[in-house]
Design a protein around this motif. Structure first.
Motif, PDB file in Angstrom:
ATOM      1  N   HIS A  72      -8.491-141.950 -52.392  1.00  0.00           N
ATOM      2  CA  HIS A  72      -7.732-142.653 -51.369  1.00  0.00           C
ATOM      3  C   HIS A  72      -6.563-143.437 -51.961  1.00  0.00           C
ATOM      4  N   SER A  73      -6.754-144.047 -53.119  1.00  0.00           N
ATOM      5  CA  SER A  73      -5.658-144.784 -53.760  1.00  0.00           C
ATOM      6  C   SER A  73      -4.547-143.838 -54.158  1.00  0.00           C
ATOM      7  N   ALA A  74      -4.914-142.658 -54.630  1.00  0.00           N
ATOM      8  CA  ALA A  74      -3.902-141.674 -55.008  1.00  0.00           C
ATOM      9  C   ALA A  74      -3.107-141.224 -53.787  1.00  0.00           C
ATOM     10  N   GLN A  75      -3.798-140.952 -52.690  1.00  0.00           N
ATOM     11  CA  GLN A  75      -3.115-140.526 -51.474  1.00  0.00           C
ATOM     12  C   GLN A  75      -2.209-141.620 -50.935  1.00  0.00           C
ATOM     13  N   TYR A  76      -2.704-142.868 -50.956  1.00  0.00           N
ATOM     14  CA  TYR A  76      -1.924-144.000 -50.474  1.00  0.00           C
ATOM     15  C   TYR A  76      -0.712-144.239 -51.362  1.00  0.00           C
ATOM     16  N   GLY A  77      -0.936-144.145 -52.662  1.00  0.00           N
ATOM     17  CA  GLY A  77       0.155-144.398 -53.601  1.00  0.00           C
ATOM     18  C   GLY A  77       1.275-143.390 -53.485  1.00  0.00           C
ATOM     19  N   MET A  78       0.947-142.142 -53.148  1.00  0.00           N
ATOM     20  CA  MET A  78       1.958-141.101 -53.020  1.00  0.00           C
ATOM     21  C   MET A  78       2.824-141.288 -51.779  1.00  0.00           C
ATOM     22  N   SER A  79       2.320-142.039 -50.802  1.00  0.00           N
ATOM     23  CA  SER A  79       3.034-142.152 -49.530  1.00  0.00           C
ATOM     24  C   SER A  79       3.664-143.522 -49.308  1.00  0.00           C
ATOM     25  N   THR A  80       3.563-144.429 -50.300  1.00  0.00           N
ATOM     26  CA  THR A  80       4.122-145.759 -50.130  1.00  0.00           C
ATOM     27  C   THR A  80       4.886-146.155 -51.386  1.00  0.00           C
ATOM     28  N   GLN A  81       5.492-147.321 -51.299  1.00  0.00           N
ATOM     29  CA  GLN A  81       6.250-147.831 -52.436  1.00  0.00           C
ATOM     30  C   GLN A  81       5.367-148.553 -53.440  1.00  0.00           C
ATOM     31  N   PHE A  82       4.057-148.629 -53.191  1.00  0.00           N
ATOM     32  CA  PHE A  82       3.157-149.383 -54.060  1.00  0.00           C
ATOM     33  C   PHE A  82       2.399-148.476 -55.009  1.00  0.00           C
ATOM     34  N   ALA A  83       3.036-147.390 -55.460  1.00  0.00           N
ATOM     35  CA  ALA A  83       2.336-146.411 -56.293  1.00  0.00           C
ATOM     36  C   ALA A  83       1.811-147.021 -57.585  1.00  0.00           C
ATOM     37  N   SER A  84       2.615-147.905 -58.221  1.00  0.00           N
ATOM     38  CA  SER A  84       2.190-148.452 -59.508  1.00  0.00           C
ATOM     39  C   SER A  84       0.931-149.299 -59.360  1.00  0.00           C
ATOM     40  N   MET A  85       0.852-150.074 -58.261  1.00  0.00           N
ATOM     41  CA  MET A  85      -0.346-150.875 -58.030  1.00  0.00           C
ATOM     42  C   MET A  85      -1.565-149.971 -57.885  1.00  0.00           C
ATOM     43  N   ASN A  86      -1.408-148.882 -57.150  1.00  0.00           N
ATOM     44  CA  ASN A  86      -2.534-147.988 -56.934  1.00  0.00           C
ATOM     45  C   ASN A  86      -2.915-147.244 -58.200  1.00  0.00           C
ATOM     46  N   GLU A  87      -1.981-146.996 -59.079  1.00  0.00           N
ATOM     47  CA  GLU A  87      -2.320-146.369 -60.357  1.00  0.00           C
ATOM     48  C   GLU A  87      -3.263-147.255 -61.152  1.00  0.00           C
ATOM     49  N   HIS A  88      -3.053-148.560 -61.096  1.00  0.00           N
ATOM     50  CA  HIS A  88      -3.961-149.466 -61.787  1.00  0.00           C
ATOM     51  C   HIS A  88      -5.343-149.428 -61.145  1.00  0.00           C
ATOM     52  N   GLN A  89      -5.400-149.405 -59.826  1.00  0.00           N
ATOM     53  CA  GLN A  89      -6.688-149.328 -59.140  1.00  0.00           C
ATOM     54  C   GLN A  89      -7.400-148.021 -59.484  1.00  0.00           C
ATOM     55  N   ILE A  90      -6.644-146.945 -59.541  1.00  0.00           N
ATOM     56  CA  ILE A  90      -7.220-145.652 -59.911  1.00  0.00           C
ATOM     57  C   ILE A  90      -7.787-145.721 -61.321  1.00  0.00           C
ATOM     58  N   SER A  91      -7.027-146.308 -62.241  1.00  0.00           N
ATOM     59  CA  SER A  91      -7.466-146.389 -63.633  1.00  0.00           C
ATOM     60  C   SER A  91      -8.769-147.163 -63.752  1.00  0.00           C
ATOM     61  N   ILE A  92      -8.882-148.279 -63.028  1.00  0.00           N
ATOM     62  CA  ILE A  92     -10.103-149.076 -63.069  1.00  0.00           C
ATOM     63  C   ILE A  92     -11.284-148.257 -62.575  1.00  0.00           C
ATOM     64  N   ALA A  93     -11.081-147.508 -61.492  1.00  0.00           N
ATOM     65  CA  ALA A  93     -12.167-146.694 -60.937  1.00  0.00           C
ATOM     66  C   ALA A  93     -12.571-145.584 -61.899  1.00  0.00           C
ATOM     67  N   VAL A  94     -11.580-144.927 -62.519  1.00  0.00           N
ATOM     68  CA  VAL A  94     -11.883-143.848 -63.469  1.00  0.00           C
ATOM     69  C   VAL A  94     -12.652-144.395 -64.663  1.00  0.00           C
ATOM     70  N   HIS A  95     -12.218-145.543 -65.183  1.00  0.00           N
ATOM     71  CA  HIS A  95     -12.920-146.150 -66.311  1.00  0.00           C
ATOM     72  C   HIS A  95     -14.351-146.537 -65.919  1.00  0.00           C
ATOM     73  N   SER A  96     -14.545-147.000 -64.685  1.00  0.00           N
ATOM     74  CA  SER A  96     -15.884-147.353 -64.234  1.00  0.00           C
ATOM     75  C   SER A  96     -16.789-146.126 -64.201  1.00  0.00           C
TER      76      SER A  96
END
Length: 216
Positions: A72-96
């Motif tokens: 969901h963060s990846a999909q949201y990030g691709m469609s908004t201007q907040f992609a960099s913020m969502n990349e960090h959220q994605i990274s945290i989830a992947v590391h978890s």
């Protein structure tokens, strides 16, 4: 040359840069994503070598929720201007997800009964000075017995486990906070920023500052 079968609640992990194929014999719904970034190759090789291609779901991992966060963060990030913020959220989830899979060996009954007090203390006091004598005492065994048991059931020495746990917490703070590298080093139990930087670089091949700047 490897084959595996994944069932409900399980995760299949493989290096998609190598020739591969996968299919479903029946109708099924599943989450999937491709990922890259610092440490991803090493994580995948370690997990595959140690546990194979398929991993059981762990209750502490909330696997489905973690996958939803990534997708969901990846999909949201691709469609908004907040992609960099969502990349960090994605990274945290992947590391978890990867960190949880790497800790699979601590689920054994022997470990939970014998080493649980020490593991719980490490998780709650990783920023403090922790001695082997204190950890062994919490488990009611000698220091030599504690070291042997830890290595056998957790798969690494107590020192290695503590270091890896501190580094995982430091990655989380680097990606999710504005704390300085010096403050993160102190909050994660390293005796200096230079010690933290050396350990971090040895683990990831990049500096903490460079890690923070990466777009995952």
């Amino acid at each position: 040359g490897m084959t595996a079968e994944a069932h409900e609640g399980e995760i299949a992990l493989f290096d998609c840069r190598k020739p591969h194929c996968y299919w479903c014999p029946d109708k099924v719904d599943f989450y999937w994503f491709h990922f890259n970034g610092a440490g991803s190759k090493q994580y995948t090789e370690y997990l595959t070598e140690r546990f194979g291609l398929v991993h059981e779901k762990q209750p502490m991992l909330s696997l489905k929720d973690q996958f939803r966060t990534v997708v969901h963060s990846a999909q949201y990030g691709m469609s908004t201007q907040f992609a960099s913020m969502n990349e960090h959220q994605i990274s945290i989830a992947v590391h978890s997800i990867l960190g949880g899979l790497a800790s699979q060996t601590v689920r054994t009954t022997v470990t939970s009964e014998l080493l649980a007090p020490a593991l719980a203390y490490i998780h709650g006091h990783f920023a403090d000075d922790i001695s082997l004598d204190d950890l062994a005492g919490m488990c009611g065994i000698s220091k030599s017995h504690f070291i042997r048991s830890f290595k056998r059931y957790v798969g690494c020495t107590p020192h290695e486990y503590l270091l890896q746990y501190r580094l995982r917490q430091s990655k989380r703070l680097l990606l999710s906070s504005d704390l300085t590298v010096e403050q993160i080093a102190e909050d994660c139990g390293f005796n200096s920023a230079s010690h933290f930087a050396r350990a971090f670089r040895q683990e990831t091949d990049i500096s903490p500052t460079a890690f923070r700047a990466i777009s995952f």
